[in-house]
Scaffold this active site. Structure first.
Site, PDB file in Angstrom:
ATOM      1  N   TYR A 133      49.218  65.916  71.302  1.00 12.61           N
ATOM      2  CA  TYR A 133      49.841  66.148  72.295  1.00 12.61           C
ATOM      3  C   TYR A 133      50.632  67.481  72.375  1.00 12.61           C
ATOM      4  O   TYR A 133      52.022  67.407  72.279  1.00 12.61           O
ATOM      5  CB  TYR A 133      50.850  64.655  72.371  1.00 12.61           C
ATOM      6  CG  TYR A 133      52.030  64.692  73.569  1.00 12.61           C
ATOM      7  CD1 TYR A 133      51.388  65.015  74.757  1.00 12.61           C
ATOM      8  CD2 TYR A 133      53.328  64.057  73.378  1.00 12.61           C
ATOM      9  CE1 TYR A 133      52.382  64.903  75.790  1.00 12.61           C
ATOM     10  CE2 TYR A 133      53.961  63.942  74.387  1.00 12.61           C
ATOM     11  CZ  TYR A 133      53.495  64.366  75.707  1.00 12.61           C
ATOM     12  OH  TYR A 133      54.543  64.507  76.875  1.00 12.61           O
ATOM     13  N   LEU A 168      50.680  71.428  52.055  1.00 13.50           N
ATOM     14  CA  LEU A 168      51.200  71.789  53.372  1.00 13.50           C
ATOM     15  C   LEU A 168      52.133  70.775  53.776  1.00 13.50           C
ATOM     16  O   LEU A 168      51.889  69.466  53.471  1.00 13.50           O
ATOM     17  CB  LEU A 168      49.935  71.644  54.262  1.00 13.50           C
ATOM     18  CG  LEU A 168      50.066  71.499  55.681  1.00 13.50           C
ATOM     19  CD1 LEU A 168      50.561  72.963  56.129  1.00 13.50           C
ATOM     20  CD2 LEU A 168      48.803  71.076  56.613  1.00 13.50           C
ATOM     21  N   LEU A 169      53.194  71.121  54.558  1.00 16.35           N
ATOM     22  CA  LEU A 169      54.053  70.245  55.220  1.00 16.35           C
ATOM     23  C   LEU A 169      53.796  70.593  56.713  1.00 16.35           C
ATOM     24  O   LEU A 169      54.088  71.683  57.235  1.00 16.35           O
ATOM     25  CB  LEU A 169      55.527  70.406  54.680  1.00 16.35           C
ATOM     26  CG  LEU A 169      56.674  69.888  55.436  1.00 16.35           C
ATOM     27  CD1 LEU A 169      56.709  68.194  55.201  1.00 16.35           C
ATOM     28  CD2 LEU A 169      58.272  70.469  55.177  1.00 16.35           C
ATOM     29  N   GLY A 176      48.825  62.838  63.875  1.00 18.41           N
ATOM     30  CA  GLY A 176      48.332  63.021  62.446  1.00 18.41           C
ATOM     31  C   GLY A 176      47.173  63.928  62.575  1.00 18.41           C
ATOM     32  O   GLY A 176      46.376  64.220  61.405  1.00 18.41           O
ATOM     33  N   LEU A 195      59.764  61.164  63.458  1.00 24.66           N
ATOM     34  CA  LEU A 195      60.739  60.537  63.745  1.00 24.66           C
ATOM     35  C   LEU A 195      60.378  59.026  64.692  1.00 24.66           C
ATOM     36  O   LEU A 195      61.090  58.171  64.939  1.00 24.66           O
ATOM     37  CB  LEU A 195      62.019  60.920  64.155  1.00 24.66           C
ATOM     38  CG  LEU A 195      62.741  61.773  63.485  1.00 24.66           C
ATOM     39  CD1 LEU A 195      63.999  62.640  64.160  1.00 24.66           C
ATOM     40  CD2 LEU A 195      63.480  61.170  62.451  1.00 24.66           C
ATOM     41  N   GLU A 198      56.080  54.557  66.405  1.00 22.17           N
ATOM     42  CA  GLU A 198      54.784  54.609  66.705  1.00 22.17           C
ATOM     43  C   GLU A 198      53.758  55.652  66.181  1.00 22.17           C
ATOM     44  O   GLU A 198      52.590  55.285  65.850  1.00 22.17           O
ATOM     45  CB  GLU A 198      54.776  54.797  68.391  1.00 22.17           C
ATOM     46  CG  GLU A 198      55.263  53.471  69.055  1.00 22.17           C
ATOM     47  CD  GLU A 198      54.465  52.569  69.236  1.00 22.17           C
ATOM     48  OE1 GLU A 198      52.960  52.512  69.344  1.00 22.17           O
ATOM     49  OE2 GLU A 198      54.890  51.453  69.420  1.00 22.17           O
ATOM     50  N   GLN A 199      54.276  56.894  66.024  1.00 16.51           N
ATOM     51  CA  GLN A 199      53.378  57.833  65.434  1.00 16.51           C
ATOM     52  C   GLN A 199      53.152  57.724  63.809  1.00 16.51           C
ATOM     53  O   GLN A 199      52.096  57.969  63.562  1.00 16.51           O
ATOM     54  CB  GLN A 199      53.846  59.201  65.619  1.00 16.51           C
ATOM     55  CG  GLN A 199      53.770  59.653  67.118  1.00 16.51           C
ATOM     56  CD  GLN A 199      54.482  61.104  67.347  1.00 16.51           C
ATOM     57  OE1 GLN A 199      55.338  61.509  66.551  1.00 16.51           O
ATOM     58  NE2 GLN A 199      53.950  61.679  68.433  1.00 16.51           N
ATOM     59  N   CYS A 356      55.391  70.861  84.975  1.00  9.88           N
ATOM     60  CA  CYS A 356      55.040  71.783  83.769  1.00  9.88           C
ATOM     61  C   CYS A 356      54.060  72.471  83.797  1.00  9.88           C
ATOM     62  O   CYS A 356      54.095  74.011  83.547  1.00  9.88           O
ATOM     63  CB  CYS A 356      54.944  70.688  82.886  1.00  9.88           C
ATOM     64  SG  CYS A 356      56.432  69.938  81.848  1.00  9.88           S
TER      65      CYS A 356
END
Length: 396
Positions: A133, A168-169, A176, A195, A198-199, A356
């Site tokens: 996304y 890696l951060l 993901g 945060l 759901e993700q 957008c």
């Protein structure tokens, strides 16, 4: 009668394409030269003070509630208004008085979850299979959305010149997809933070599906809670959520997360103007607490954080195309969204996606990738930019 005259004057100078407006009394007025390219029907009179003070919010709500109908492209209509410097739609008094928005860890979590925790089922309706996304990267005009999203992930990682075994951060790791590619294709030990519950749940399942439990992990944490240092940091579509008052902290945290010669790739929407990067409609309905910083703000915070800039790449047209495809996908499932979430919600997302796309088309906003180093600029990277594309070309 006076009200209609004022409306007529506002619309006469609002767009740079010919349009027609059908008013609540049935009268139709044409504005601009030539055959109308978009037709607007206003079914109910809107108080002029509200219309002038917060036009995007007032008109957005009227569209959501079916009080305004648009026959033609919303994107074309909105882009036309943005291009027209005399449009009342671009003169928003709300922007002169930016409301103070809390971005404590508690409030940030609430804001993020209000958007991303609508439910994975909603986003699955119109995102590609990777559930990415953010702005895709179209290496060729023929690229599908799914291919372009993979291009984007690889483009980010190739820029960092990763070595297998490095850490890696990923700050704001979404569903993901970047974490999985970083581990499988580049051999990185990847940690993601989000945060969104759901993700987080989705990413946990993804890690298990790919049997990467020893190489990838995801944390349900605020970026200000993260400890440790990493060789590489990525952050895609994240700084738009931290708030104006926390941009300095965000970039300082990126600096702290990096090892002495670490590198970061920060990808996010950037305003092409000075002033408040907020819109009342988007703040109220889409991204509570959101703020789009301009290029000058970001560069200033990057410098103040002790980071050095190695490369800046704008991808405006890529995000316009991404949004156009998302909207095409969304319109195919519009009825499903309306049945499940209600017609006002479904219309809100139609307006949001097309508006957008229009904003990118008109150049109000851009999406920029900042390649940063903690050591002197370019440390550990090739001397020229050739490497940014050589690896991509050899793997495609």
């Amino acid at each position: 009668m006076l009200e209609k005259q004022v409306y007529s004057k506002l619309f006469a100078h609002a767009f740079d394409i010919p349009i027609s407006v059908k008013y609540w009394d049935g009268k139709v007025e044409n504005y601009g030269q030539g055959e109308p390219e978009v037709k607007v029907e206003i079914k109910k009179s809107i108080p002029l003070t509200q219309l002038v003070d917060q036009p995007t919010l007032v008109l957005g709500e009227a569209y959501m509630n079916g009080e305004i109908e648009i026959d033609g492209s919303i994107q074309k209509l909105v882009a036309s208004a943005y291009r027209n410097s005399g449009s009342f739609l671009t003169k928003n008094s709300f922007l002169k008085h930016l409301p103070k928005m809390s971005h404590s860890e508690k409030e940030s979590k609430k804001d993020v979850q209000s958007h991303y925790d609508i439910g994975n089922d909603f986003y699955k309706l119109w995102l590609d299979k990777s559930m990415t996304y953010s702005c895709a990267y179209f290496r060729t005009p023929a690229d599908s959305l799914e291919q372009a999203q993979m291009n984007k992930i690889e483009h980010i990682l190739y820029k960092l010149q990763p070595k297998s075994g490095q850490t890696l951060l990923d700050i704001g790791s979404g569903w993901g997809s970047l974490l999985i590619v970083a581990a499988e294709k580049f051999g990185l030990k990847a940690t993601g933070i989000t945060l969104s519950q759901e993700q987080y749940d989705y990413t946990q399942n993804l890690i298990k599906e790919h049997h990467l439990e020893d190489q990838v992990k995801v944390l349900l944490q605020d970026y200000r809670e993260v400890k440790g240092q990493y060789d590489l940091v990525t952050s895609v579509g994240m700084f738009e959520h931290v708030g104006k008052e926390n941009l300095e902290t965000y970039f300082k945290e990126v600096h702290e997360f990096l090892k002495p010669e670490g590198r970061a790739l920060i990808h996010g929407i950037t305003g092409q103007h000075r002033g408040a990067g907020v819109d009342p409609f988007i703040i109220k309905y889409i991204f509570p607490g959101g703020y789009i910083p301009n290029l000058e703000e970001n560069v200033g915070h990057i410098i103040d954080a002790g980071l050095q800039i190695t490369d800046i790449e704008p991808l405006r047209r890529h995000y316009q195309r991404t949004l156009e495809i998302w909207n095409e996908n969304y319109m195919k499932v519009f009825d499903q969204a309306a049945d499940k979430y209600g017609l006002p919600f479904a219309r809100m997302w139609t307006l949001y996606l097309q508006a957008c796309a229009a904003s990118f088309e008109a150049g109000n906003i851009d999406v920029v990738q900042y390649l940063l180093t903690k050591a002197p600029s370019g440390t550990g990277l090739p001397m020229t930019r050739d490497y940014l594309y050589q690896a991509e070309n050899s793997n495609n």
